[in-house]
Structure formats: C-alpha cells, structure tokens
Motif scaffolding. Sequence first.
Motif, PDB file in Angstrom:
ATOM      1  N   ARG A  84       0.818  -1.210   0.000  1.00 49.20           N
ATOM      2  CA  ARG A  84       0.000   0.000   0.000  1.00 49.20           C
ATOM      3  C   ARG A  84       0.851   1.260   0.000  1.00 49.20           C
ATOM      4  O   ARG A  84       0.453   2.273  -0.583  1.00 49.20           O
ATOM      5  N   SER A  85       2.020   1.221   0.629  1.00 48.89           N
ATOM      6  CA  SER A  85       2.870   2.412   0.600  1.00 48.89           C
ATOM      7  C   SER A  85       3.312   2.710  -0.830  1.00 48.89           C
ATOM      8  O   SER A  85       3.436   3.875  -1.224  1.00 48.89           O
ATOM      9  N   MET A  86       3.521   1.650  -1.632  1.00 51.37           N
ATOM     10  CA  MET A  86       3.900   1.852  -3.028  1.00 51.37           C
ATOM     11  C   MET A  86       2.689   2.225  -3.873  1.00 51.37           C
ATOM     12  O   MET A  86       2.780   3.098  -4.742  1.00 51.37           O
ATOM     13  N   LEU A  87       1.549   1.593  -3.630  1.00 45.94           N
ATOM     14  CA  LEU A  87       0.335   1.943  -4.360  1.00 45.94           C
ATOM     15  C   LEU A  87      -0.042   3.399  -4.131  1.00 45.94           C
ATOM     16  O   LEU A  87      -0.506   4.088  -5.050  1.00 45.94           O
ATOM     17  N   ALA A  88       0.181   3.887  -2.916  1.00 42.35           N
ATOM     18  CA  ALA A  88      -0.153   5.281  -2.590  1.00 42.35           C
ATOM     19  C   ALA A  88       0.703   6.265  -3.383  1.00 42.35           C
ATOM     20  O   ALA A  88       0.306   7.423  -3.555  1.00 42.35           O
ATOM     21  N   ALA A 146       5.132   0.589   7.020  1.00 42.11           N
ATOM     22  CA  ALA A 146       6.012   0.634   5.842  1.00 42.11           C
ATOM     23  C   ALA A 146       6.055   2.032   5.263  1.00 42.11           C
ATOM     24  O   ALA A 146       5.127   2.832   5.433  1.00 42.11           O
ATOM     25  N   ALA A 147       7.150   2.301   4.559  1.00 43.91           N
ATOM     26  CA  ALA A 147       7.319   3.571   3.843  1.00 43.91           C
ATOM     27  C   ALA A 147       7.886   3.275   2.466  1.00 43.91           C
ATOM     28  O   ALA A 147       8.708   2.367   2.289  1.00 43.91           O
ATOM     29  N   CYS A 148       7.443   4.052   1.499  1.00 45.14           N
ATOM     30  CA  CYS A 148       7.850   3.866   0.109  1.00 45.14           C
ATOM     31  C   CYS A 148       9.229   4.476  -0.138  1.00 45.14           C
ATOM     32  O   CYS A 148       9.587   5.513   0.432  1.00 45.14           O
ATOM     33  N   VAL A 149      10.002   3.822  -1.000  1.00 44.75           N
ATOM     34  CA  VAL A 149      11.283   4.326  -1.484  1.00 44.75           C
ATOM     35  C   VAL A 149      11.042   4.841  -2.895  1.00 44.75           C
ATOM     36  O   VAL A 149      10.710   4.056  -3.789  1.00 44.75           O
TER      37      VAL A 149
END
Length: 199
Positions: A84-88, A146-149
């Motif tokens: 979800r962090s990447m989808l966001a 989680a956090a997106c890179v």
Amino acid sequence: EARAYGLGVGAFELGTAYLRNDPLERLARPLLRQLVERTRHTVHLGVLHGRETLYVVKEQPERAAPLITDVGVRLPAQLTASGRSMLAALPRAQVRALFPNRDAFVDRTGLGPRTPGELRDLLARERARGWSEEDGHVTAGIASVAACVLDYGHRPAAAVSCTFPSSSVVSDDERASLAGVVRTTAARLAKRMAGSRTG
C-alpha cells in the motif's frame, strides 16, 4: 516433438527480476540491518509486481516471531503495508487499472480493503500521513508499518517495512514513532539509489 524440456517465461521473469533487484538489494541490506538493530523487529524490502508485493530482502533479529514472509514470497499488495505504501505513490489511474473491481481483491483474514472505493480512501489517508500500516490483514496477530522508497523520477521503486507481533507495539504513538524510523530508512535508501545512479 524433440522430447526435450526448455526454459519457459517464468525462468526469464525470475532472471530479469534478479538482475533488476540485485543493485537495490546491495544498497538496501546494510540499512535494513541497522533498522533491525534499532527496532529489534523483522524488516523487509519489497517491490511492487502487478497487484502483489514481492519480498526481495528480509533481515531479522535473533529471536524473531515466525512469519510467512520470506525472500521470493508474493502477497496481495492491497493487504500489505509495503504494497500500500507503493500503491499510494502511484498515479490514481494506475491504481484503478490494477484494482478495477471487487474481483481484483484477495482476502486472507477478513480484514483490509475489499473494493476500489475502500482502497482509494485508505490510500488517500496513508498518502497524506506518509506511511502505511496493516494489522492482521495478512496474518492474525501480526502487524507492519512501511514507507515507500521513491526513485529519481519520484516513482515507487520499493518499500521498507517493519513487522512485529500486534501486541508488542500497541499504541498509535508507538506505531507512529516506529513508522518514523522506517521512513528515515526509506529516505536514506532513496538517496543511496540516486547517488549510485549519478556516481
């Protein structure tokens, strides 16, 4: 006809995925080990593969809770904090293309978004907050933040996540603090990626 076997598309996908992720893995692993030392929880690096989160690195403390996640494991992206962090971070139109209707959603524990509207609303909240969270969406009693890179084009390249028993990090403040540490690691990895590209 030749009574012989050959390598199929799956082998090609696996090989090219390795070549794409190996530099990312090398850059991420030292940072993930530091994150384990700081949090004493299992941490992962995941990448988005269609509607799934594919785990490419896993680091854990000596006494870690048993998890279903491991390198090479794929899980529904809308259920994982990593996914979800990447989808966001994706354009909304791309998310709609990945999750056009209820049939696109996988259910594991009865928790998590089940419709495009539920996912859209959840991603909007997590996008505004800057990190994602799931509690029991993948495995009962297990939670993750989680956090997106982001890569140099501000696209989601990967996600850093920290996974723990739900009972060990209970309050909202504790989880927000843990998420802050995860976000810092994700930002450091993004800087390392940018430096390796220009260096």
